[in-house]
Design an enzyme around this catalytic site. Structure first.
Site, PDB file in Angstrom:
ATOM      1  N   PRO A   2       0.789  -1.215   0.000  1.00  0.00           N
ATOM      2  CA  PRO A   2       0.000   0.000   0.000  1.00  0.00           C
ATOM      3  C   PRO A   2       0.826   1.271   0.000  1.00  0.00           C
ATOM      4  CG  PRO A   2      -0.419  -1.408   1.909  1.00  0.00           C
ATOM      5  CD  PRO A   2       0.887  -1.774   1.334  1.00  0.00           C
ATOM      6  N   GLU A   3       0.627   2.086  -0.997  1.00  0.00           N
ATOM      7  CA  GLU A   3       1.066   3.470  -0.960  1.00  0.00           C
ATOM      8  C   GLU A   3      -0.213   4.289  -0.914  1.00  0.00           C
ATOM      9  OE1 GLU A   3       4.242   4.774  -3.468  1.00  0.00           O
ATOM     10  OE2 GLU A   3       5.092   2.776  -3.628  1.00  0.00           O
ATOM     11  N   HIS A  92      -3.270 -14.924   8.917  1.00  0.00           N
ATOM     12  CA  HIS A  92      -2.826 -13.531   8.959  1.00  0.00           C
ATOM     13  C   HIS A  92      -3.968 -12.529   9.083  1.00  0.00           C
ATOM     14  CE1 HIS A  92       1.112 -15.027   8.306  1.00  0.00           C
ATOM     15  NE2 HIS A  92       0.817 -15.529   7.128  1.00  0.00           N
ATOM     16  N   ARG A 115       2.859  -9.576   7.041  1.00  0.00           N
ATOM     17  CA  ARG A 115       4.140  -9.159   7.630  1.00  0.00           C
ATOM     18  C   ARG A 115       3.983  -8.410   8.945  1.00  0.00           C
ATOM     19  NH1 ARG A 115       7.897  -6.782   2.927  1.00  0.00           N
ATOM     20  NH2 ARG A 115       9.433  -6.792   4.585  1.00  0.00           N
TER      21      ARG A 115
END
Length: 282
Positions: A2-3, A92, A115
């Site tokens: 994600p940006e 996750h 992550r």
DNA sequence: AAGGTAACCTGACTGC
DNA sequence: TGCAGTCAGGTTACCT
């Protein structure tokens, strides 16, 4: 993943899904994210409505009367809407939020982040309004939003005085503009024809005019096409973004430059892969 | 104060 | 098939 464009796309989808809905409860995997998960604060919100959903830098802000939940997607976070309240949380999946619409329909959101560089923070309204909301978000504070009209070549040129750091690192630092990450820094500099290692203070006002416009244009194009799809970005509906197809230099080491056909180079700047054309970018 | 570096994590992919 | 090495969208604490 994600940006800024991906975060914006996520915020818009959340707005569609839960605007005006009442918060009913949450489940949390218990696994450590970047910051301690604000269980107690979320607990106090149960029974109250979401007032608004917005984005600041790469944070999605869910506004409630007492304050904001600030969600950061980190490197690998995403939100998904699910149907079943008993939805089994995957390996996750870290947070599930339940809302109820005015019509009494249940709306369920799941935050997934392999992550775990993402974060959930609570911003209390009383403290937040004393300072700037952005200040509580740390590094996201000093730079302007790219779509703020004050973000232009003049702002960049003035901010760049005495900055000896390379333009790419400076763009990504959040001190001049927020939300520009590795992909869009590479793409914007290619568009503006500026070498990523050029010192920020050694760029003319005219070139900054061009760069500010390039940043805005590239981010807007990415938002319009639903976000980048580097590996696995998907909207709330699981629909993948399409912007990846349009990258001119990012991830294209060795391929011909779309402008001059010279091979795209990759170098490491500040521990991040940087793609550029040695012919077009000076 | 500005600038550089290591660290936080897991998964996907490459090459031997 | 397996195992080691490399790399990935971001931030931030800690050095110099």
């Amino acid at each position: 993943m994600p940006e800024l464009p991906e975060v914006e796309v996520t915020a818009r989808a959340l707005r569609q899904a839960i605007s005006g809905c009442v918060f009913q409860g949450f489940r949390y995997s218990g696994k450590r994210l970047r910051h301690a998960f604000p269980r107690a604060a979320l607990g106090r919100l149960i029974g109250t409505p979401v007032l608004s959903i917005s984005r600041r830098a790469k944070y999605v802000l869910l506004e409630f009367e007492p304050g904001w939940i600030a969600v950061h997607l980190g490197m690998s976070g995403s939100m998904e809407q699910v149907r079943c309240r008993d939805h089994a949380l995957g390996l996750h999946d870290h947070v599930m939020l339940e809302f109820e619409s005015v019509k009494g329909e249940s709306r369920l959101l799941v935050f997934n982040d392999p992550r775990r560089f993402g974060s959930w923070q609570w911003l209390d309204r009383r403290r937040a309004e004393k300072s700037d909301l952005g200040a509580l978000l740390g590094g996201a504070s000093s730079g302007l939003e790219p779509f703020d009209s004050r973000f232009n070549g003049q702002w960049m040129a003035e901010s760049a005085r005495s900055r000896r750091v390379g333009i790419k690192q400076w763009l990504m630092s959040g001190s001049v503009v927020v939300g520009v990450g590795n992909i869009y820094a590479c793409e914007s500099l290619f568009e503006a024809g500026i070498h990523p290692l050029r010192k920020a203070s050694a760029i003319s006002r005219a070139r900054y005019d061009y760069l500010a416009n390039a940043v805005r244009r590239i981010l807007q194009a990415a938002i319009d096409s639903g976000g980048s799809t580097i590996q696995n970005f998907a909207g709330l509906d699981g629909e993948a973004g399409r912007y990846g197809q349009k990258h001119c230099v990012y991830g294209r080491e060795g391929e011909p430059c779309p402008r001059c056909s010279r091979p795209i180079r990759r170098v490491i700047i500040g521990q991040r892969s940087t793609f550029f054309c040695h012919g077009c970018q000076r």
